[in-house]
Structure formats: C-alpha cells, structure tokens
Enzyme design. Structure first.
Site, PDB file in Angstrom:
ATOM      1  N   GLU A   1       0.064  10.028  -8.184  1.00 36.21           N
ATOM      2  CA  GLU A   1       1.511  10.213  -8.380  1.00 36.21           C
ATOM      3  C   GLU A   1       2.105   9.089  -9.233  1.00 36.21           C
ATOM      4  O   GLU A   1       3.036   9.309 -10.005  1.00 36.21           O
ATOM      5  CB  GLU A   1       2.192  10.328  -7.012  1.00 36.21           C
ATOM      6  CG  GLU A   1       1.827  11.655  -6.331  1.00 36.21           C
ATOM      7  CD  GLU A   1       2.062  11.691  -4.826  1.00 36.21           C
ATOM      8  OE1 GLU A   1       1.684  10.708  -4.150  1.00 36.21           O
ATOM      9  OE2 GLU A   1       2.617  12.679  -4.332  1.00 36.21           O
TER      10      GLU A   1
ATOM     11  N   ALA B   1      -1.204   5.685  -1.030  1.00 35.26           N
ATOM     12  CA  ALA B   1      -0.437   5.025   0.030  1.00 35.26           C
ATOM     13  C   ALA B   1      -1.413   4.328   0.978  1.00 35.26           C
ATOM     14  O   ALA B   1      -2.595   4.670   1.027  1.00 35.26           O
ATOM     15  CB  ALA B   1       0.384   6.058   0.773  1.00 35.26           C
TER      16      ALA B   1
ATOM     17  N   GLY C   1      -0.945   8.817  -3.790  1.00 35.55           N
ATOM     18  CA  GLY C   1       0.131   8.062  -4.433  1.00 35.55           C
ATOM     19  C   GLY C   1      -0.311   7.415  -5.737  1.00 35.55           C
ATOM     20  O   GLY C   1       0.511   7.156  -6.619  1.00 35.55           O
TER      21      GLY C   1
ATOM     22  N   GLU D   1      -4.145  14.195  -0.001  1.00 33.56           N
ATOM     23  CA  GLU D   1      -3.301  14.010   1.190  1.00 33.56           C
ATOM     24  C   GLU D   1      -3.614  14.992   2.317  1.00 33.56           C
ATOM     25  O   GLU D   1      -3.611  14.627   3.491  1.00 33.56           O
ATOM     26  CB  GLU D   1      -1.813  14.128   0.813  1.00 33.56           C
ATOM     27  CG  GLU D   1      -1.259  12.929   0.077  1.00 33.56           C
ATOM     28  CD  GLU D   1      -1.382  13.026  -1.435  1.00 33.56           C
ATOM     29  OE1 GLU D   1      -2.228  13.811  -1.920  1.00 33.56           O
ATOM     30  OE2 GLU D   1      -0.654  12.313  -2.125  1.00 33.56           O
TER      31      GLU D   1
HETATM   32  N1  CO8 Z   1      -5.217   2.847   2.137  1.00 36.25           N
HETATM   33  C1  CO8 Z   1      -5.683   1.752   2.751  1.00 36.25           C
HETATM   34  N2  CO8 Z   1      -6.914   1.243   2.532  1.00 36.25           N
HETATM   35  C2  CO8 Z   1      -7.693   1.896   1.661  1.00 36.25           C
HETATM   36  C3  CO8 Z   1      -7.267   3.040   0.989  1.00 36.25           C
HETATM   37  C4  CO8 Z   1      -5.949   3.520   1.242  1.00 36.25           C
HETATM   38  N3  CO8 Z   1      -5.417   4.580   0.614  1.00 36.25           N
HETATM   39  N4  CO8 Z   1      -8.262   3.471   0.190  1.00 36.25           N
HETATM   40  C5  CO8 Z   1      -9.273   2.612   0.364  1.00 36.25           C
HETATM   41  N5  CO8 Z   1      -8.937   1.655   1.260  1.00 36.25           N
HETATM   42  C6  CO8 Z   1      -9.746   0.539   1.714  1.00 36.25           C
HETATM   43  C7  CO8 Z   1     -10.832   0.986   2.666  1.00 36.25           C
HETATM   44  O1  CO8 Z   1     -10.334   1.134   3.975  1.00 36.25           O
HETATM   45  C8  CO8 Z   1     -11.812  -0.140   2.530  1.00 36.25           C
HETATM   46  O2  CO8 Z   1     -11.352  -1.243   3.277  1.00 36.25           O
HETATM   47  P1  CO8 Z   1     -12.414  -2.152   4.105  1.00 36.25           P
HETATM   48  O3  CO8 Z   1     -13.329  -2.734   3.056  1.00 36.25           O
HETATM   49  O4  CO8 Z   1     -11.543  -3.161   4.768  1.00 36.25           O
HETATM   50  O5  CO8 Z   1     -13.118  -1.213   5.020  1.00 36.25           O
HETATM   51  C9  CO8 Z   1     -11.707  -0.532   1.055  1.00 36.25           C
HETATM   52  O6  CO8 Z   1     -10.431  -0.017   0.620  1.00 36.25           O
HETATM   53  C10 CO8 Z   1     -12.781   0.096   0.186  1.00 36.25           C
HETATM   54  O7  CO8 Z   1     -12.760   1.499   0.404  1.00 36.25           O
HETATM   55  P2  CO8 Z   1     -14.048   2.345   0.861  1.00 36.25           P
HETATM   56  O8  CO8 Z   1     -14.964   1.490   1.649  1.00 36.25           O
HETATM   57  O9  CO8 Z   1     -13.553   3.598   1.484  1.00 36.25           O
HETATM   58  O10 CO8 Z   1     -14.700   2.620  -0.576  1.00 36.25           O
HETATM   59  P3  CO8 Z   1     -15.646   3.857  -0.965  1.00 36.25           P
HETATM   60  O11 CO8 Z   1     -16.176   3.528  -2.311  1.00 36.25           O
HETATM   61  O12 CO8 Z   1     -16.598   4.181   0.112  1.00 36.25           O
HETATM   62  O13 CO8 Z   1     -14.649   5.113  -1.119  1.00 36.25           O
HETATM   63  C11 CO8 Z   1     -12.599   6.223  -1.795  1.00 36.25           C
HETATM   64  C12 CO8 Z   1     -13.635   5.107  -2.095  1.00 36.25           C
HETATM   65  C13 CO8 Z   1     -13.269   7.572  -1.973  1.00 36.25           C
HETATM   66  C14 CO8 Z   1     -11.472   6.082  -2.804  1.00 36.25           C
HETATM   67  C15 CO8 Z   1     -12.096   6.059  -0.346  1.00 36.25           C
HETATM   68  O14 CO8 Z   1     -11.702   4.714  -0.143  1.00 36.25           O
HETATM   69  C16 CO8 Z   1     -10.927   6.925  -0.008  1.00 36.25           C
HETATM   70  O15 CO8 Z   1     -11.084   8.122   0.156  1.00 36.25           O
HETATM   71  N6  CO8 Z   1      -9.717   6.330   0.106  1.00 36.25           N
HETATM   72  C17 CO8 Z   1      -8.545   7.040   0.524  1.00 36.25           C
HETATM   73  C18 CO8 Z   1      -7.956   7.800  -0.622  1.00 36.25           C
HETATM   74  C19 CO8 Z   1      -6.788   8.630  -0.147  1.00 36.25           C
HETATM   75  O16 CO8 Z   1      -6.908   9.481   0.723  1.00 36.25           O
HETATM   76  N7  CO8 Z   1      -5.613   8.385  -0.756  1.00 36.25           N
HETATM   77  C20 CO8 Z   1      -4.405   9.105  -0.437  1.00 36.25           C
HETATM   78  C21 CO8 Z   1      -3.648   8.375   0.593  1.00 36.25           C
HETATM   79  S1  CO8 Z   1      -2.255   9.298   1.118  1.00 36.25           S
HETATM   80  C22 CO8 Z   1      -1.115   9.099  -0.104  1.00 36.25           C
HETATM   81  O17 CO8 Z   1      -1.327   8.426  -1.081  1.00 36.25           O
HETATM   82  C23 CO8 Z   1       0.121   9.830   0.101  1.00 36.25           C
HETATM   83  C24 CO8 Z   1       1.292   9.338  -0.729  1.00 36.25           C
HETATM   84  C25 CO8 Z   1       2.576   9.903  -0.186  1.00 36.25           C
HETATM   85  C26 CO8 Z   1       2.793   9.552   1.213  1.00 36.25           C
HETATM   86  C27 CO8 Z   1       4.195   9.633   1.674  1.00 36.25           C
HETATM   87  C28 CO8 Z   1       4.254   9.456   3.190  1.00 36.25           C
HETATM   88  C29 CO8 Z   1       5.231   8.498   3.723  1.00 36.25           C
END
Ligand code: CO8
Length: 293
Positions: A116, A68, A113, A136
């Site tokens: 998922e 998400a 997500g 999450e």
């Molecule tokens: N959402 C928005 N932006 C994201 C996300 C995300 N999930 N993941 C990565 N990005 C963006 C980063 O912010 C970054 O943007 P920018 O270049 O503008 O700064 C770009 O993508 C590249 O990411 P990173 O710089 O972080 O890349 P790394 O190689 O350093 O790290 C990771 C990669 C480990 C994958 C890291 O990006 C990360 O941990 N991302 C988040 C993953 C996460 O926590 N996902 C779960 C989200 S919650 C969810 O999915 C719940 C679903 C159900 C929700 C229901 C509620 C309503």
C-alpha cells in the site's frame, strides 16, 4: 542530512532525496514510530524546494516493507486499530498528495501495508527478486491502508480481487505484467537459483557459507543497481520543468476522481496556469532558438 530519526533516514543527492525505512530486523514493518517518522520525513522533503523527486525504499536487501506491525496488531482492539489505520492512511495520503513525484524503489518484500505504501508512489521500480502482495486476509483482516481502493485503480478489479482474496505474493515480473510495477531491475548474470536465494530468508543458513556469501553479495549489488536505476529514472524527470511535472501529477490524480468533463476543464486551468511560470517562457524560447544564431 541528519534527520535525528531512528527508523527513517533521509539521504539527499543533489535535487533527489532518498527516504529509507530503517527497521530491517522486522523487515521494515511499520510500527507507530515508523509511521510517525515517515510522516516527519515526508514533511521535510515535501517542503524542501531543492528536492525535485523523492525515492522511497527500505533498508537492507530483503524487504521494502513487510506491512503493518503484526506484533503490535495481535492484541489491539477496534479503537486502537482505527487509530493505527488512520495514522498510516494519513501518512500515505501525504505521500500521494505530495506535489513532487515519488518513486518506490522496491528492494524486496512489499506486503500488505508495504504494498500500500508503494501504491501511493507515482512510479514503482522493483528488483526482480521482490515479492509483492496483499496478504492481510491470511491473518484475518482486509487491507486497511488503502489497498482495496488504490490497487483496484492501478490493476483493475479482477486482478486486485485475485491478489486480495488469495493473499498470495506475486513476483516483480508478474507485477510488471499487470501494470503494478513500472520497471523490473535485474543483474544480467543473476541466475534464477541465486535470485531465489536472495529473498528466501534462508541464505544465511545455507549449508555452504560461500554460497550464502555470494547470495548476499548479489543481493547488495542488485539493491545498488535498483537505487542507481531509480536515480536515473528520477533524472529523466528532473531534466524537465518540475512545475509542469507537478501540475501533470495533480491533473492525473485529481482527474481520476472526477468525471471526464470536469477533468478536462481542470486540465485547461492547470495548463493555462503554467503560462505564468518562467519555465514555460524559457523552455519554449530555448526550443525555438535552438540552432538559430
Ligand atoms: N510485522 C512484524 N514483524 C514482522 C513482519 C510484520 N509485518 N514481517 C516480518 N516480521 C519479522 C518477523 O517476525 C521476524 O522477526 P524475528 O526475527 O524477531 O522472529 C523478522 O521480521 C524476519 O521475518 P521472518 O523470519 O518471517 O522472515 P522469512 O524470510 O521467513 O519470511 C516474510 C519473510 C514472508 C515476508 C514473512 O516475514 C511474512 O510473511 N511477514 C508478514 C507479511 C504480512 O503478512 N504483511 C501484512 C501485514 S498486515 C498489513 O500490512 C495490513 C495493513 C493495514 C492494517 C490496518 C489495520 C489497523
């Protein structure tokens, strides 16, 4: 096939369609636009009689889908959260309920997500550099797009709880060991060092530009092999009666939610109904006539 969509591409390959989430700048995280376009794409490929198997993947070499959109979720209230989760669950349900088989080609991170999304697919094939998890709880929420329900059905409660409670990522190989991934795709000459670089996110900033070029080329080759392997897998399905495959999918999915007697009764009806389809007559006759003049 030009879908006119920004975040989701549909690429038809004869009787197989690749649906690609195209938001690599955010690691293919699903904002509301991605969700809406994915829903539209699934409707398009779902009703297209010429498409027998669907492959879902992410654009780029780094992520299948990072889940998400955290930038959107950071400031929303419970009302918006409910709408967001409902919209996402509705498209994921649509994928799960699609009659034709769906393969997740996991080309990198499949998190939250994104995991998922992979869970609603019938088959999951991942590159060996992929990382999979339900992180999450590390950002203050439980899984909300089916993770607490579907993961447990695939890997059992103990492993599902381990993944969800710790929020840790596992490798494709580990996912394969617990039955979360059907197959792991790797390049034979991919060393563990370069494999780690592929998804480290640091390859572009490596001190050696040659090294990072090699790493990104390796990632591209690996991604290409993933799609080729998924297509080969899809062809193993399309050579069979798609009517029988669709009926099997329905029986497995519906059967998991009912008691064994109801499931077996459903199986009899699904099985018997296939006798009305031309495939059964033709394929059985072909078998019997094989080698007989
Ligand atoms: N959402 C928005 N932006 C994201 C996300 C995300 N999930 N993941 C990565 N990005 C963006 C980063 O912010 C970054 O943007 P920018 O270049 O503008 O700064 C770009 O993508 C590249 O990411 P990173 O710089 O972080 O890349 P790394 O190689 O350093 O790290 C990771 C990669 C480990 C994958 C890291 O990006 C990360 O941990 N991302 C988040 C993953 C996460 O926590 N996902 C779960 C989200 S919650 C969810 O999915 C719940 C679903 C159900 C929700 C229901 C509620 C309503």
């Amino acid at each position: 096939m030009s879908s006119g969509m920004k975040y989701v591409q549909i690429e038809p390959l004869e009787d197989i369609a690749i649906v690609r989430i195209n938001r690599p700048e955010a690691l293919n995280a699903m904002n509301s636009d991605v969700i809406a376009e994915l829903s539209r794409a699934i409707e398009i490929v779902g009703v297209d009689e010429g498409i027998k198997v669907v492959i879902i993947t992410g654009n780029g070499e780094k992520a299948f889908c990072a889940g998400a959109d955290i930038a959107f979720m950071v400031n929303i209230d419970p009302i918006k959260a409910e709408k967001y989760a409902s919209a996402a669950q509705s498209v994921l349900n649509k994928i799960e309920k699609m009659e034709k088989p769906v393969i997740a080609a996991i080309n990198g991170y499949a998190l939250g997500g994104g995991c998922e999304l992979a869970l609603v697919c019938d088959i999951r094939i991942a590159v060996n550099t992929a990382k999979i998890g339900q992180p999450e709880v590390t950002i203050g929420i439980p899984p909300g797009w089916g993770g607490t329900q579907r993961l447990v059905r695939i890997v059992g409660p103990a492993k599902a709880k381990e993944l969800i409670f710790t929020g840790s990522m596992i490798t494709a190989e580990e996912a394969h060991e617990i039955g979360l991934v059907n197959k792991v795709v790797k390049l034979e000459d991919l060393t563990s060092g370069s494999a780690a670089q592929v998804n480290s996110g640091r390859d572009q900033t490596s001190s050696s530009s040659d090294k990072s070029k090699t790493s990104s080329e390796v990632a591209k080759t690996l991604n290409k092999k993933l799609i080729e392997d998924c297509i080969l897998f899809a062809k193993e399905i399309t050579k069979n009666s798609i009517n029988a495959v669709k009926t099997s999918k329905m029986l497995i999915n519906k059967g998991m939610d009912v008691d064994i007697d109801a499931g077996l009764r459903l199986e009899i009806y699904g099985w018997a109904l296939c006798f009305a389809h031309a495939d059964r007559q033709k394929m059985m006759s072909d078998f019997l006539n094989k080698g007989r003049k």
